[in-house]
Write an enzyme that holds these catalytic residues in place. Structure first.
Site, mmCIF file in Angstrom:
data_model
loop_
_atom_site.group_PDB
_atom_site.id
_atom_site.type_symbol
_atom_site.label_atom_id
_atom_site.label_comp_id
_atom_site.label_asym_id
_atom_site.label_seq_id
_atom_site.Cartn_x
_atom_site.Cartn_y
_atom_site.Cartn_z
ATOM 1 N N GLU A 381 103.739 77.194 49.336
ATOM 2 C CA GLU A 381 102.856 78.411 49.872
ATOM 3 C C GLU A 381 101.281 78.040 49.591
ATOM 4 O O GLU A 381 100.685 78.914 49.632
ATOM 5 C CB GLU A 381 103.186 79.438 49.121
ATOM 6 C CG GLU A 381 104.585 80.311 49.508
ATOM 7 C CD GLU A 381 104.773 81.522 49.319
ATOM 8 O OE1 GLU A 381 104.086 81.972 48.252
ATOM 9 O OE2 GLU A 381 105.857 81.915 49.563
ATOM 10 N N GLU A 454 112.810 81.189 51.305
ATOM 11 C CA GLU A 454 112.471 81.958 50.553
ATOM 12 C C GLU A 454 112.756 83.183 51.349
ATOM 13 O O GLU A 454 112.374 83.306 52.525
ATOM 14 C CB GLU A 454 111.473 81.957 49.764
ATOM 15 C CG GLU A 454 111.238 81.251 48.461
ATOM 16 C CD GLU A 454 109.945 81.235 47.799
ATOM 17 O OE1 GLU A 454 109.739 82.451 47.516
ATOM 18 O OE2 GLU A 454 109.351 80.220 47.480
HETATM 19 C C1 GAL Z 1 106.899 83.495 46.866
HETATM 20 C C2 GAL Z 1 106.891 82.483 46.022
HETATM 21 C C3 GAL Z 1 107.912 82.434 44.870
HETATM 22 C C4 GAL Z 1 107.828 83.842 44.204
HETATM 23 C C5 GAL Z 1 108.329 84.560 45.486
HETATM 24 C C6 GAL Z 1 108.541 86.264 44.908
HETATM 25 O O1 GAL Z 1 105.909 83.962 47.755
HETATM 26 O O2 GAL Z 1 106.931 81.178 46.672
HETATM 27 O O3 GAL Z 1 107.363 81.413 43.683
HETATM 28 O O4 GAL Z 1 106.750 84.055 43.788
HETATM 29 O O5 GAL Z 1 107.265 84.953 46.398
HETATM 30 O O6 GAL Z 1 109.092 86.743 45.844
#
Ligand code: GAL
Length: 741
Positions: A381, A454
């Site tokens: 990210e 994710e």
């Molecule tokens: C994302 C990040 C993860 C975690 C997640 C929580 O943005 O890549 O490491 O923080 O959010 O939902």
């Protein structure tokens, strides 16, 4: 011949570094690896308690006559975050980064007899080391939390085997030779491939070592003349032993698999077969001890992901995983997306240099793992950075021609320097489209290899003890997204956020330093949402029937349990009140067209003649396959606390032997009613007593969370028994015992 001495016992640990640790044999706290610099409470700890500069000391007895003409190497598999090793006060260059191994040749610093090996370990979140430099949403703890070995080899030795099988008849990669004296000489390298006990073939290579070169890499690209090699697949993960030897009899081996992996514009292919990737992200953190968990526990996580959740991929977010975890992924057919350490922040040039080094070290350490299908070579990210990511990609491509790169981003229209556009898609908030269209994110005019890395996570944190409506929404959100991912035929697949709850910094998570983003809690107990995944398993392997309810009359707003969502891989379900059939219902296949096993959704209020939400009753839910009842689950209308169920994952573990690490198993305590149903709101304390040849990790008087508490016990150096007693004065005390061999 090489000798490997496991060097995990008898470390003296100093909570504060002082220079005498380098020069004087001292006594402090004697510890066995894996080790954490400070055990922390489960909730509301202060993360700065892990920010220490500590010292470790150990003694290596050197017998010059025995080790004549040998080189003595020391290998640290993982020490968080920067480690400077001293041997008899001689310093070896500080290694930056807590997730990858480093080796020092300590021969010239050794003297006959006792040698002091000291490690100055800096566990501060230093700006010059990835992932640090800004805020990050996970805790990195501190400690020599992976194993250490002393490796005794000849002047010329095998440093690393970076080989993988390709197709079912080729091996490709590199073998690295260490030429300690940097002499000009000829060598013959023999590569032997074994299928369990059978020898498949031998390949010999003559090589020339050059003056002044410590390492020489030998390119390997060989056809194996055998029709007996089976491919590595997720259902039949066949592994072969590849042994490399030199004429001086130095020899070492790795396990490899034969397979082809490819992300294309229309999905992901394993051995030419299109497979939809369905997985979750995993952080390697555990209650109290953080990262410091031994082999058995690392492997257990892989088993949970594969066998309990039915996943085919895990993303090792946001750093390279333990060797043991990856070994297990190889063995069980769980594919891995592995990435370099980092979170949103890109540091200065020096920092970037360390990160590029991380790409190299990760690929070199893990090249042979059949389970790894893609390298993540971007800081999770982060913003685009053309030059930096051009370099990480070039490094990955130079080292590995067999795997593609990805780089996990969240910004739209981010520059595609990798082979696969891998993106965190947090679009779904319960109403919006579950996933965004590929081209809206990539801003490219054509499809590219594409994967969602994710979703969910912070969009809907849910605790084990959260109320039923939240639990249903949590489950539904996972269903909605895996369904949408399955329907999009161009999408390779997805890894959701995340498998297990994890420790974090104060400005993330729920204030208590936990991100409740897992479908399992930090103790590796399943929340009901985990059933969105487990119910997709093949019914021949495991039959699943998991109603998303605690079945209580007044738990939901207004009351009742309608609509009732049931995760299952059965053909249909029936609900009985006493012996009367009150509902027969099929999976909601129309609503979840992408899923092999859509959940069943029952509108109880409408469908139950004679039993309405106002007329609360005991019920039995039965799942049918091929018209036969195969699984059932019953609920009481008036549950009371009847029992503490106490179960261990393993009833036999290993004691610590000379040099070995400690062993451990998990014990799970569950408060249940007369039917064995979990009582999520019990909030009672239990007393835990551990006697005999073992030790409790963590709290001996914890409160159940969501009806559960798990804890780990660790072995000591004696064989015998660990007796574990769990009590609460309302129910019978339970005792179990674990054998220690
Ligand atoms: C994302 C990040 C993860 C975690 C997640 C929580 O943005 O890549 O490491 O923080 O959010 O939902």
């Amino acid at each position: 011949m090489r000798e490997i001495i496991n060097f995990n016992t008898n470390w003296q640990f100093f909570k504060e570094w002082n220079d005498a640790i380098k020069t004087e044999k001292l006594n402090a706290e004697s510890v066995t690896l894996p080790h954490t610099v400070s055990e922390i409470p489960l909730h509301y700890f202060d993360e700065s308690d892990t920010w220490l500069i500590t010292g470790y000391q150990n003694i290596f007895n050197y017998d010059k006559a025995k080790f004549q003409n040998k080189r003595i190497l020391i290998n640290f598999e993982g020490a968080m975050a920067a480690a400077e090793v001293f041997v008899n006060n001689k310093s070896f260059l500080e290694h930056k980064g807590g997730y990858l191994p480093f080796v020092h040749d300590i021969t010239d610093a050794l003297k006959e007899g006792e040698n002091i090996i000291a490690v100055k370990l800096d566990s501060l979140e230093r700006d010059d080391i990835p992932p640090f430099g800004n805020e990050i949403d996970y805790l990195c703890y501190g400690g020599i939390y992976r194993e250490v070995q002393i490796i005794i080899v000849d002047d010329i030795s095998i440093e690393n085997i970076m080989i993988t099988g390709l197709g079912n008849q080729n091996i490709t990669g590199k073998i690295r030779i260490r030429n300690s004296k940097k002499t000009n000489s000829k060598e013959t390298v023999s590569i032997n491939l074994y299928n369990r006990e059978y020898h498949i073939c031998e390949i010999k290579k003559d090589i020339q070592l050059q003056n002044n070169e410590l390492f020489t890499d030998i390119e390997i690209d060989e056809h194996i003349d055998s029709d007996r090699i089976e491919l590595w697949t997720i259902n039949n993960p066949r592994l072969y032993k590849l042994e490399v030897s030199l004429s001086n009899e130095d020899s070492t081996s790795v396990r490899i698999g034969f397979r082809d992996v490819k992300f294309t514009e229309d999905g992901f292919y394993l051995n030419g077969e299109k497979i939809k990737l369905r997985g979750l992200n995993r952080h390697q953190s555990f209650p109290y001890v953080g990262y410091a968990m031994p082999e058995r526990i690392q492997k257990k996580d892989a088993d949970i992901l594969k066998f309990d959740m039915g996943l085919n991929i895990v993303r090792s977010s946001h750093y390279p995983a333990s060797r043991h975890f990856l070994d297990r992924c190889d063995e069980i057919g769980l594919m891995v997306f592995e990435e370099i350490p980092g979170w949103q922040h890109i540091g200065d040039k020096e920092w970037q240099k360390v990160s590029i080094e991380n790409v190299k070290d990760m690929i070199e350490r893990d090249f042979h793992h059949a389970s790894i299908i893609i390298w993540g070579v971007r800081i999770n990210e982060s913003q685009d950075n053309h030059n930096f990511y051009k370099e990480t990609n070039e490094m990955a491509h130079k080292l590995d021609k067999t795997r593609q790169t990805g780089g996990v981003r969240y910004i739209v229209g981010s520059e595609l320097l990798e082979d696969v556009y891998t993106v965190n898609d947090f679009n779904y908030d319960g109403k919006a489209d579950p996933i965004r269209a590929q081209k809206c994110i990539t801003r490219l005019d054509k499809n590219v290899p594409y994967m969602i890395t994710e979703y969910n996570g912070h969009m809907f944190p849910t605790k084990m003890q959260d109320c039923e409506e939240r639990t249903i929404e949590h489950t539904k959100r996972h269903y909605e997204i895996i369904n949408a991912v399955a329907i999009d035929k161009y999408l390779a697949g997805s890894t959701g956020w995340c498998a297990f709850d994890y420790h974090t910094h104060y400005n993330f998570g729920s204030g208590d330093r936990i991100c409740y983003h897992g479908v399992y809690d930090m103790f590796r107990n399943p929340k009901l949402a985990a059933s969105a995944y487990s119910s997709q398993m093949c019914k021949d392997y495991k039959i699943v029937l998991e109603p998303i309810t605690i079945y209580a009359r007044g738990e939901r707003a207004i009351g009742g349990v309608s609509p009732l969502m049931i995760s299952t891989n059965c053909d249909y379900i029936e609900i009985y009140h006493e012996n009367d059939l009150i509902v027969k219902e099929y999976p909601a296949a129309g609503k979840y067209q992408g899923l092999k096993h859509a959940p069943v959704i029952v509108n109880m209020a409408v469908n139950i003649p004679g039993v309405s939400d106002m007329d609360w009753a005991d019920i039995k839910i039965v799942g049918y396959i091929d018209s036969k009842p195969v699984i059932e689950k019953s609920y009481l209308k008036n549950p009371t606390f009847k029992e503490l169920e106490v179960k261990a994952d393993d009833y036999e573990i290993n004691s610590i032997s000379e040099g070995s690490s400690w062993d451990s198993t998990r014990i799970t305590v569950k408060a249940v009613d007369a039917l064995g149903n979990r009582l999520p709101y019990i909030n009672e304390a239990v007393k835990i007593k551990v006697e005999g040849e073992g030790e409790l990790i963590g709290n001996d008087n914890p409160v159940l969370e969501g009806g559960y508490y798990s804890f780990w016990v660790k072995s000591n150096s004696k064989n015998g028994e660990i007796k574990i007693t769990v009590s609460n004065k309302r129910v019978e005390t339970k005792t179990i015992s674990i054998k220690v061999n």
